[in-house]
Design a protein around this motif. Structure first.
Motif, PDB file in Angstrom:
ATOM      1  N   UNK A  38       0.184  -7.598   8.196  1.00 36.03           N
ATOM      2  CA  UNK A  38       0.069  -6.144   8.159  1.00 36.03           C
ATOM      3  C   UNK A  38       1.404  -5.536   8.563  1.00 36.03           C
ATOM      4  N   UNK A  39       1.968  -4.702   7.708  1.00 33.50           N
ATOM      5  CA  UNK A  39       3.189  -3.990   8.064  1.00 33.50           C
ATOM      6  C   UNK A  39       2.816  -2.544   8.378  1.00 33.50           C
ATOM      7  N   UNK A  40       3.362  -2.044   9.478  1.00 32.42           N
ATOM      8  CA  UNK A  40       2.987  -0.730   9.988  1.00 32.42           C
ATOM      9  C   UNK A  40       4.233   0.127  10.147  1.00 32.42           C
ATOM     10  N   UNK A  41       4.173   1.344   9.616  1.00 38.74           N
ATOM     11  CA  UNK A  41       5.196   2.338   9.902  1.00 38.74           C
ATOM     12  C   UNK A  41       4.565   3.360  10.836  1.00 38.74           C
ATOM     13  N   UNK A  42       5.033   3.401  12.089  1.00 39.28           N
ATOM     14  CA  UNK A  42       4.486   4.315  13.093  1.00 39.28           C
ATOM     15  C   UNK A  42       5.526   5.400  13.371  1.00 39.28           C
ATOM     16  N   UNK A  43       5.158   6.651  13.136  1.00 36.12           N
ATOM     17  CA  UNK A  43       6.128   7.736  13.306  1.00 36.12           C
ATOM     18  C   UNK A  43       5.384   9.044  13.556  1.00 36.12           C
ATOM     19  N   UNK A  44       6.020   9.953  14.265  1.00 39.73           N
ATOM     20  CA  UNK A  44       5.397  11.251  14.542  1.00 39.73           C
ATOM     21  C   UNK A  44       5.906  12.286  13.544  1.00 39.73           C
ATOM     22  N   UNK A  45       5.769  11.939  12.297  1.00 41.05           N
ATOM     23  CA  UNK A  45       6.063  12.845  11.190  1.00 41.05           C
ATOM     24  C   UNK A  45       4.830  12.978  10.339  1.00 41.05           C
ATOM     25  N   UNK A  46       4.859  13.902   9.391  1.00 41.40           N
ATOM     26  CA  UNK A  46       3.661  14.206   8.613  1.00 41.40           C
ATOM     27  C   UNK A  46       3.349  13.175   7.537  1.00 41.40           C
ATOM     28  N   UNK A  47       4.392  12.753   6.810  1.00 42.05           N
ATOM     29  CA  UNK A  47       4.130  11.864   5.687  1.00 42.05           C
ATOM     30  C   UNK A  47       5.408  11.159   5.270  1.00 42.05           C
ATOM     31  N   UNK A 107       8.034  -3.750  -1.770  1.00 44.26           N
ATOM     32  CA  UNK A 107       7.797  -4.916  -0.918  1.00 44.26           C
ATOM     33  C   UNK A 107       6.409  -5.505  -1.167  1.00 44.26           C
ATOM     34  N   UNK A 108       5.405  -4.652  -1.246  1.00 46.46           N
ATOM     35  CA  UNK A 108       4.032  -5.123  -1.458  1.00 46.46           C
ATOM     36  C   UNK A 108       3.873  -5.786  -2.813  1.00 46.46           C
ATOM     37  N   UNK A 109       4.389  -5.145  -3.854  1.00 41.30           N
ATOM     38  CA  UNK A 109       4.245  -5.677  -5.209  1.00 41.30           C
ATOM     39  C   UNK A 109       5.010  -6.982  -5.380  1.00 41.30           C
ATOM     40  N   UNK A 110       6.139  -7.095  -4.678  1.00 40.01           N
ATOM     41  CA  UNK A 110       6.947  -8.301  -4.790  1.00 40.01           C
ATOM     42  C   UNK A 110       6.249  -9.506  -4.174  1.00 40.01           C
ATOM     43  N   UNK A 111       5.446  -9.265  -3.149  1.00 34.39           N
ATOM     44  CA  UNK A 111       4.867 -10.378  -2.402  1.00 34.39           C
ATOM     45  C   UNK A 111       3.395 -10.648  -2.694  1.00 34.39           C
ATOM     46  N   UNK A 143      -4.450  -9.795  -2.227  1.00 31.99           N
ATOM     47  CA  UNK A 143      -3.517  -9.175  -1.306  1.00 31.99           C
ATOM     48  C   UNK A 143      -3.345 -10.031  -0.055  1.00 31.99           C
ATOM     49  N   UNK A 144      -2.104 -10.231   0.326  1.00 32.80           N
ATOM     50  CA  UNK A 144      -1.780 -10.943   1.557  1.00 32.80           C
ATOM     51  C   UNK A 144      -1.026 -10.025   2.501  1.00 32.80           C
ATOM     52  N   UNK A 145      -0.225  -9.133   1.925  1.00 27.69           N
ATOM     53  CA  UNK A 145       0.568  -8.183   2.693  1.00 27.69           C
ATOM     54  C   UNK A 145      -0.098  -6.810   2.599  1.00 27.69           C
ATOM     55  N   UNK A 146      -0.397  -6.205   3.754  1.00 24.72           N
ATOM     56  CA  UNK A 146      -1.082  -4.924   3.793  1.00 24.72           C
ATOM     57  C   UNK A 146      -0.209  -3.891   4.504  1.00 24.72           C
ATOM     58  N   UNK A 147      -0.393  -2.631   4.144  1.00 23.00           N
ATOM     59  CA  UNK A 147       0.429  -1.565   4.719  1.00 23.00           C
ATOM     60  C   UNK A 147      -0.430  -0.531   5.437  1.00 23.00           C
ATOM     61  N   UNK A 148       0.025  -0.116   6.627  1.00 18.94           N
ATOM     62  CA  UNK A 148      -0.633   0.942   7.391  1.00 18.94           C
ATOM     63  C   UNK A 148       0.361   2.057   7.660  1.00 18.94           C
ATOM     64  N   UNK A 149       0.016   3.274   7.224  1.00 20.69           N
ATOM     65  CA  UNK A 149       0.846   4.462   7.461  1.00 20.69           C
ATOM     66  C   UNK A 149       0.307   5.153   8.707  1.00 20.69           C
ATOM     67  N   UNK A 150       0.949   4.897   9.850  1.00 20.30           N
ATOM     68  CA  UNK A 150       0.472   5.440  11.121  1.00 20.30           C
ATOM     69  C   UNK A 150       1.287   6.702  11.436  1.00 20.30           C
ATOM     70  N   UNK A 151       0.927   7.800  10.782  1.00 20.87           N
ATOM     71  CA  UNK A 151       1.679   9.052  10.941  1.00 20.87           C
ATOM     72  C   UNK A 151       1.112   9.890  12.086  1.00 20.87           C
TER      73      UNK A 151
END
Length: 558
Positions: free
Chosen positions: A145-154, A166-170, A175-183
């Motif tokens: 799981x890859x996570x981008x954690x930031x105090x921005x809107x989007x 990155x996701x499409x390449x791997x 699915x093995x690689x997952x993404x979390x947008x922690x805004x």
């Protein structure tokens, strides 16, 4: 409003992570700089408590932010849920805007380097977590799981493109690689239920309910899948804080749960063991009176102690397929701890989770072919262990294990997909003992002599490549660690079929003189071929990808 939101998040981070986040590497910075480092690192840790269900201390210990982190600010391996979490964070004081695209590109490259085992390019914080990372990568069932954690809107358009690349390449078909947008919106919303000690309290509707008054109060009955989905969306992994195991995400067991929900919802109540929930107190509400058809109950201090995979699987459909959940009912048991002795809740948790679990591999013992193989191997002075026991057995010249024999036969099979399956999803070999791939590998056409030869060759290749991996680094190391089944498959296909006949007399000479040369040839060829054709892909996924392994077989066989 963004500034107020940011300040409330800062207050939470300071309250929960002050003194827990290591700042020794920046202690010569100014006070303002140290504060910025604290909030960025604390935000990484906070995102893991929400997204991964980590506790505060483990989340704080996961921080890797610093010089030479290659964009990876936190690493957390959850063995229970078989998940490796990689975080990049940025605390934005204004509460608006997004992360710099250059930082995300750096993060993407760092993820690739990490998964290729290229630890030499990372700081000591990440090197100290190399054992966890390698353990995670060695397990084909672990998701990243890859996570981008930031105090921005989007995220900006460019940011999304970088992550999608990155996701499409791997990712292959699975699915093995997952993404979390922690805004900032997610971070702020999570403050309501957060990771603190605030008990979960909810009103629960149970149909066809019953109750036990003595010695301890308990209610049981059916809950709709819809209500469980809502509960999951509201609290997520917080529901499992008392469980010995959290939700495991994608797995063979959970895939089976989802299939029943989607294909046979009416049968779910019969095929599923249900959920056990502890509560500090349970009170029945007056609504409905003594009518057992439907009852409303106020539950304080909810903790799911058994059935995490059931609830998590249901929760995974709550947003994407809520209409499907409305078709199922789940058996649930609520146990009140109100009058129970100290330690009773823990005993319930342990007891409901330590009953002997039957795995699909255990059904192999019902297949008569396994008994035949055991008898034939015994005549060759080899003990074949295909039933699970408490006996500790190591594979050696006189002991063969079901799993290694199965992996060897899968590599021997003419279709390279079976050798790829060994590395990608080995459980599918035993998924159904009445159909392929199991029946292709274990049947009356395979003799004990063939099994001995095939297993010995597979062992030789695996041991040689493990030794080479121990001495290698980075991508080369990963190729040796994950390429054994493919190399064994190529060797098997290149060998004369005569060698595997029971009447062949020169196998020992072949094993001692020819096999080492053939193995060395194809191991070297695999390394060169992968680096020539997949230099931008993570090794662990190249050698678990059906399409790429088919291509590698073609290239290696030329």
């Amino acid at each position: 409003m963004s500034k107020i939101t940011v300040n409330r998040i800062k207050t939470y981070l300071l309250k929960n992570f002050d003194g827990k986040i290591n700042l020794e590497d920046v202690n010569k910075k100014t006070a303002d700089d140290q504060q910025r480092y604290f909030y960025t690192r604390a935000l990484s840790a906070y995102s893991l408590t929400i997204a991964a269900g980590a506790n505060l201390d483990d989340a704080a210990d996961s921080i890797t932010d610093g010089f030479n982190d290659n964009g990876i600010d936190a690493i957390y391996f959850d063995r229970q849920s078989k998940s490796l979490w990689l975080v990049q964070s940025k605390f934005i004081e204004s509460g608006v805007g997004a992360m710099d695209n250059g930082d995300i590109e750096k993060f993407a490259k760092g993820v690739k380097k990490l998964i290729d085992g290229d630890f030499e390019r990372f700081n000591d914080k990440i090197k100290n977590k190399s054992d966890d990372v390698l353990e995670a990568l060695d397990d084909a069932s672990v998701k990243i799981h890859i996570v981008l954690a930031y105090t921005g809107k989007a995220l900006s358009v460019h940011n999304k493109l970088s992550i999608n690349d990155l996701l499409e390449d791997q990712n292959d078909t699975e699915e093995i690689l997952f993404f979390t947008d922690f805004n900032i919106d997610i971070a702020y919303k999570a403050l309501e239920t957060g990771v603190g000690s605030t008990p979960i309290s909810e009103d629960i509707f149970i149909s066809n309910w019953g109750h036990i008054e003595e010695p301890f109060k308990s209610y049981y009955g059916l809950i709709s899948g819809t209500d469980l989905g809502i509960l999951w969306e509201k609290y997520g992994r917080r529901l499992f804080t008392e469980n010995i195991r959290s939700f495991l995400g994608n797995s063979n067991i959970n895939d089976g749960i989802l299939n029943v929900i989607k294909e046979e919802p009416d049968f779910f109540i019969y095929f599923n063991n249900g959920i056990t929930i502890l509560c500090n107190t349970i009170k029945k509400k007056p609504m409905g009176g003594s009518d057992k058809t439907i009852g409303a109950f106020t539950c304080h201090g909810i903790a799911v102690v058994n059935g995490a995979q059931t609830l998590g699987s249901i929760g995974s459909l709550a947003a994407s397929n809520p209409e499907q959940l409305s078709k199922i009912k789940v058996f649930v048991k609520f146990i009140s701890l109100e009058e129970s002795p100290e330690g009773f809740g823990q005993r319930v948790t342990v007891s409901t989770n330590t009953q002997n679990k039957v795995e699909k591999k255990d059904f192999v013992s019902l297949d008569g072919e396994q008994a035949r193989i055991k008898l034939e191997l015994k005549l060759e002075n080899i003990d074949y262990h295909y039933k699970r026991t408490d006996e500790k057995v190591s594979s050696d010249v006189s002991n063969f294990l079901l799993e290694e024999v199965g992996f060897a036969l899968a590599s021997f099979w003419p279709n390279v997909d079976y050798s790829t399956m060994v590395k990608k999803e080995s459980g599918k070999i035993w998924d159904d003992v009445t159909k392929p791939p199991y029946t292709d590998l274990f049947n009356g056409n395979i003799s004990a002599q063939q099994i001995i030869k095939i297993t010995r060759i597979y062992r030789y290749v695996s041991n040689k490549m493990n030794d080479m991996a121990f001495k290698a680094y980075s991508r080369e190391r990963s190729i040796y660690r994950y390429g054994n089944s493919l190399v064994a498959h190529i060797i098997f296909q290149e060998m004369s079929s005569e060698i595997f006949s029971d009447s062949y007399q020169n196998f020992e000479m072949f094993f001692e003189t020819e096999l080492p040369k053939i193995a060395e040839k194809y191991i070297k060829k695999l390394y060169l071929t992968v680096e020539r054709n997949y230099s931008d892909s993570m090794i662990v996924y190249v050698l678990r990808n059906y399409t790429k392994c088919r291509d590698l077989k073609r290239l290696l066989s030329n």
